[in-house]
Design a protein around this motif. Structure first.
Motif, PDB file in Angstrom:
ATOM      1  N   LEU A 263       0.833  -1.205   0.000  1.00 44.59           N
ATOM      2  CA  LEU A 263       0.000   0.000   0.000  1.00 44.59           C
ATOM      3  C   LEU A 263       0.872   1.261   0.000  1.00 44.59           C
ATOM      4  O   LEU A 263       2.033   1.216   0.426  1.00 44.59           O
ATOM      5  CB  LEU A 263      -0.891   0.025   1.246  1.00 44.59           C
ATOM      6  CG  LEU A 263      -1.850  -1.155   1.454  1.00 44.59           C
ATOM      7  CD1 LEU A 263      -2.740  -0.882   2.654  1.00 44.59           C
ATOM      8  CD2 LEU A 263      -2.691  -1.403   0.218  1.00 44.59           C
ATOM      9  N   SER A 264       0.274   2.369  -0.442  1.00 45.78           N
ATOM     10  CA  SER A 264       0.996   3.647  -0.425  1.00 45.78           C
ATOM     11  C   SER A 264       1.103   4.155   1.015  1.00 45.78           C
ATOM     12  O   SER A 264       0.411   3.659   1.916  1.00 45.78           O
ATOM     13  CB  SER A 264       0.249   4.671  -1.271  1.00 45.78           C
ATOM     14  OG  SER A 264      -0.968   5.006  -0.618  1.00 45.78           O
ATOM     15  N   GLY A 265       1.952   5.158   1.213  1.00 49.52           N
ATOM     16  CA  GLY A 265       2.121   5.730   2.551  1.00 49.52           C
ATOM     17  C   GLY A 265       0.811   6.272   3.108  1.00 49.52           C
ATOM     18  O   GLY A 265       0.496   6.077   4.278  1.00 49.52           O
TER      19      GLY A 265
ATOM     20  N   GLN B 168      -1.413   3.477   4.215  1.00 52.82           N
ATOM     21  CA  GLN B 168      -0.931   2.907   5.478  1.00 52.82           C
ATOM     22  C   GLN B 168      -1.345   3.795   6.657  1.00 52.82           C
ATOM     23  O   GLN B 168      -1.721   3.303   7.713  1.00 52.82           O
ATOM     24  CB  GLN B 168       0.590   2.754   5.446  1.00 52.82           C
ATOM     25  CG  GLN B 168       1.065   1.673   4.484  1.00 52.82           C
ATOM     26  CD  GLN B 168       2.568   1.462   4.558  1.00 52.82           C
ATOM     27  OE1 GLN B 168       3.166   1.551   5.607  1.00 52.82           O
ATOM     28  NE2 GLN B 168       3.176   1.178   3.419  1.00 52.82           N
TER      29      GLN B 168
ATOM     30  N   SER C 173       0.266  13.003   5.245  1.00 52.24           N
ATOM     31  CA  SER C 173       0.689  12.697   3.872  1.00 52.24           C
ATOM     32  C   SER C 173      -0.505  12.469   2.936  1.00 52.24           C
ATOM     33  O   SER C 173      -0.338  11.921   1.855  1.00 52.24           O
ATOM     34  CB  SER C 173       1.597  11.455   3.882  1.00 52.24           C
ATOM     35  OG  SER C 173       0.923  10.396   4.509  1.00 52.24           O
TER      36      SER C 173
END
Lengths: 259, 253
Positions: free
Chosen positions: B124-126, B129, B153
Motif C-alpha cells: 500500500l501507499s504511505g 498505510q 501525507s
C-alpha cells in the motif's frame, strides 16, 4: 553479445549442474578407489552401495538411522526451545546480557567431548545422559544467534504494542517470532548440522544402538564399506530434512519480504 | 472518558549538552475534550506524546490519569507502524483480538480501504498505510485517543474526508483526544481547545478554548477569527526553510 572474459562458454540449468557435480564426485571416488586398489582400505562406490543394501535388507540400516534421527529430533527440539528462550531474554535485557554473556562464551567454547564424558559419568550410560549432552552443546549456539536477532528487532513495533496494550502472548507470536524467523532458521540450520554430528559421537561412546554405535562396531571389524554406507545413508536423511522441511518453512516465513 | 493532568513535566536530552525539550509543562485535559497541540518541528510535541503514552519518563514532574487505571489507548504515530508481515486486517486485529473482525472491516471501509483487507502494508501507499493506522486506533474504542500528525501525507480532499470522520467519531463518543499537528486550520476545525507549544521555551505558551459550533467549516467567520489569532501568535516561529527549522537542536542554547 559480449561474453565476460574467462567465463565458461557452457551454460547449464542448476539441476544439470548439480547432477554433473554428483557424477564428478562419484568419478573422483571411483578413481581414488582404483588408484588405492585395496577394497578394504577404500571401497568403490558400488561396493559401498552393496554393503548398504545388505544392511538395508537385514533391517539394520533403517533401524539404526531411525534411532539416531529420533535422538537428533529430541535434542534439536530441546536445544531450539531452551536456546531461543535464553537468546530472547538476553537480547531483550541489557543487564541480563551483561551478566550471562560470559556464561555463553564458556558454553560456546566448551568442547563437546567434555560435555559427553561428564554427562555419562554423572548420569550413567543412559538415554537421558546422551540427549542432555547433545542439548547442552547446542543451546549456546542457538542462544547466541537468537540473541543477536533479538537485538535487531524493530523497537517501534514494540512501542506500538505497548501503547495499545496488546497481550504479551500475541506480541510473542505475531510480532517477535516472525521477526526472529531468519535468526531461528539460521540457528536451526547450524543446529541440525551440529546436532547430528554430536549425536554420532555420543552413540559411539555410550549407546547400544544408532548410527554412531554401528560405526564403532564396523570400526572394530575394519569394515570401511559399511561405515561409508551408514554415513551416506544418514547424510541423505539430514539433507532430505533440510530440503523438504527447513527450506519450505524458510520460504514460507520469508514471503512478506518479497511483497 | 478519561482526563489527564501533567504537572511540571521536564524532559531533556543529553545531546547537545543541557538541551531542554520540555521545561515544566503544566497541562490538564478534561474527559471528553478534543485538544490540539500545535507547534513547529522540534518543539517537543512528539516527546510530550511519548511521555503521556508511557514510552518515556519525565526527568521531573508527573503524568497522572484521572482514572483508577491507565485508559485504553488508541494511537496514530508519526509513522504508520504497521506490522509488515501481517495483512492490513490482521494488523487491526492484532490490537483487539479476532472477535472484532466485522468492526475492523467496517472501519477499513470508513477510511476508504475496503478491498485492501488482505494486502500487506508494503503493497500500500504511505497515505493508505496512515489510514489503516487510523482505523486501528479507532478499532480499540479508545478511552484516550492520541494522534500524531495523522493526516500529514494525505491529499487535501482525502484529508478533508478523514477530518470529517474524526469529527463524527468524536461527536458520537466524546473520546478524550489529543491531536498533534502543525496545521492550524486542522486544529481549529476539529478541536475544543488548542494549545501552543513554544519552540523556544519548551512549554505551553497559549491555551485557547474554541467554543464554536459543531460541525465546523474552515471558512466559518468564527473559525477564521480564531485562526487569525493563532497565526499572529505563531508568526515568529522559524519558517520551514530556515536553518532553525531544519535543525531544531540549533535553537537549544
Amino acid at each position: 553479445m559480449n561474453r565476460v572474459a574467462g567465463a565458461l562458454p557452457l551454460r547449464l540449468s542448476p539441476g544439470w549442474n548439480r547432477l554433473l557435480s554428483a557424477v564428478a564426485l562419484l568419478a573422483l571416488w571411483q578413481g581414488a578407489a582404483m588408484a588405492v586398489a585395496d577394497a578394504a582400505l577404500l571401497p568403490s562406490p558400488l561396493a559401498t552401495f552393496q554393503a548398504g543394501y545388505a544392511e538395508l535388507m537385514r533391517g539394520e540400516l533403517l533401524f539404526h538411522v531411525a534411532i539416531t534421527l529420533a535422538r537428533v529430533a529430541v535434542a534439536f527440539t530441546l536445544a531450539m526451545l531452551i536456546g531461543s528462550a535464553i537468546g530472547i531474554l538476553l537480547g531483550r535485557s541489557e543487564p541480563l546480557d551483561q551478566i550471562f554473556n560470559g556464561w555463553l562464551v564458556i558454553g560456546l567454547n566448551l568442547p563437546a567431548l567434555v560435555t559427553m564424558v561428564l554427562c555419562y559419568m554423572w548420569f550413567g550410560l543412559t538415554e537421558v545422559a546422551a540427549v542432555l549432552a547433545v542439548t547442552i552443546n547446542k543451546v549456546p549456539t542457538v542462544a547466541a544467534i537468537v540473541r543477536e536477532g533479538t537485538k535487531a528487532l524493530d523497537r517501534s513495533l514494540f512501542e506500538m504494542t505497548h501503547v495499545f496494550g496488546v497481550k504479551p502472548s500475541r506480541v510473542l507470536t505475531r510480532v517477535i517470532l516472525p521477526q526472529l524467523a531468519p535468526s531461528l532458521m539460521a540457528a536451526a540450520r547450524a543446529g541440525l548440522a551440529l546436532t547430528w554430528k554430536i549425536v554420532l559421537v555420543v552413540e559411539l561412546l555410550g549407546r547400544p544402538n544408532g548410527v554412531g554405535f554401528q560405526i564403532r562396531t564396523f570400526f572394530n571389524f575394519f569394515d570401511i564399506a559399511s561405515i561409508l554406507a551408514y554415513s551416506l545413508a544418514f547424510i541423505a536423511a539430514v539433507v532430505a530434512i533440510e530440503t523438504f522441511l527447513l527450506q519450505p518453512i524458510d520460504r514460507r516465513l520469508g514471503r512478506w519480504r518479497r511483497a | 472518558m478519561t482526563g489527564l493532568v501533567l504537572r511540571g513535566v521536564t524532559r531533556e536530552f543529553s545531546e547537545p549538552a543541557d538541551r531542554h525539550v520540555l521545561r515544566g509543562v503544566d497541562l490538564a485535559i478534561a474527559p471528553g475534550e478534543f485538544v490540539s497541540l500545535v507547534g513547529p518541528s522540534g518543539s517537543g510535541k512528539t516527546t510530550l506524546l511519548r511521555l503521556i503514552a508511557g514510552l518515556d519518563t519525565p526527568d521531573a514532574g508527573s503524568v497522572t490519569w484521572q482514572a483508577e487505571r491507565r485508559p485504553r489507548f488508541g494511537a496514530v504515530f508519526q509513522e504508520p507502524r504497521l506490522v509488515p508481515w501481517l495483512s492490513i486486517l490482521d494488523n487491526l486485529l492484532l490490537v483487539t483480538g479476532p472477535d472484532r473482525r466485522e468492526r475492523a472491516r467496517a472501519l477499513l471501509a470508513e477510511v476508504e480501504l475496503a478491498g485492501n483487507e488482505d494486502a500487506l502494508p508494503g503493497q500500500l501507499s504511505g497515505g493508505m498505510q496512515r489510514r489503516a493506522a487510523l482505523a486501528r486506533a479507532l478499532l480499540v474504542e479508545p478511552e484516550f485517543l492520541m494522534l500524531d500528525e495523522p493526516l500529514i501525507s494525505l491529499d487535501s480532499a482525502l484529508a478533508e474526508r478523514m477530518r470529517s470522520l474524526l469529527n463524527t467519531y468524536w461527536r458520537e463518543r466524546r473520546t478524550t483526544t489529543l491531536l498533534v499537528t502543525h496545521n492550524l486550520s486542522e486544529a481549529a476545525e476539529l478541536s475544543t481547545r488548542i494549545l501552543i507549544l513554544s519552540p523556544t521555551e519548551g512549554r505551553i505558551t497559549a491555551d485557547c478554548a474554541l467554543p464554536l459550533p459543531d460541525p465546523r467549516q474552515r471558512n466559518d467567520r468564527a473559525v477564521t477569527a480564531v485562526l487569525e489569532d493563532l497565526r499572529r501568535m505563531t508568526q515568529a516561529w522559524p519558517r520551514p526553510d530556515t536553518p532553525e527549522a531544519r535543525d531544531p537542536l540549533s535553537r537549544a542554547s
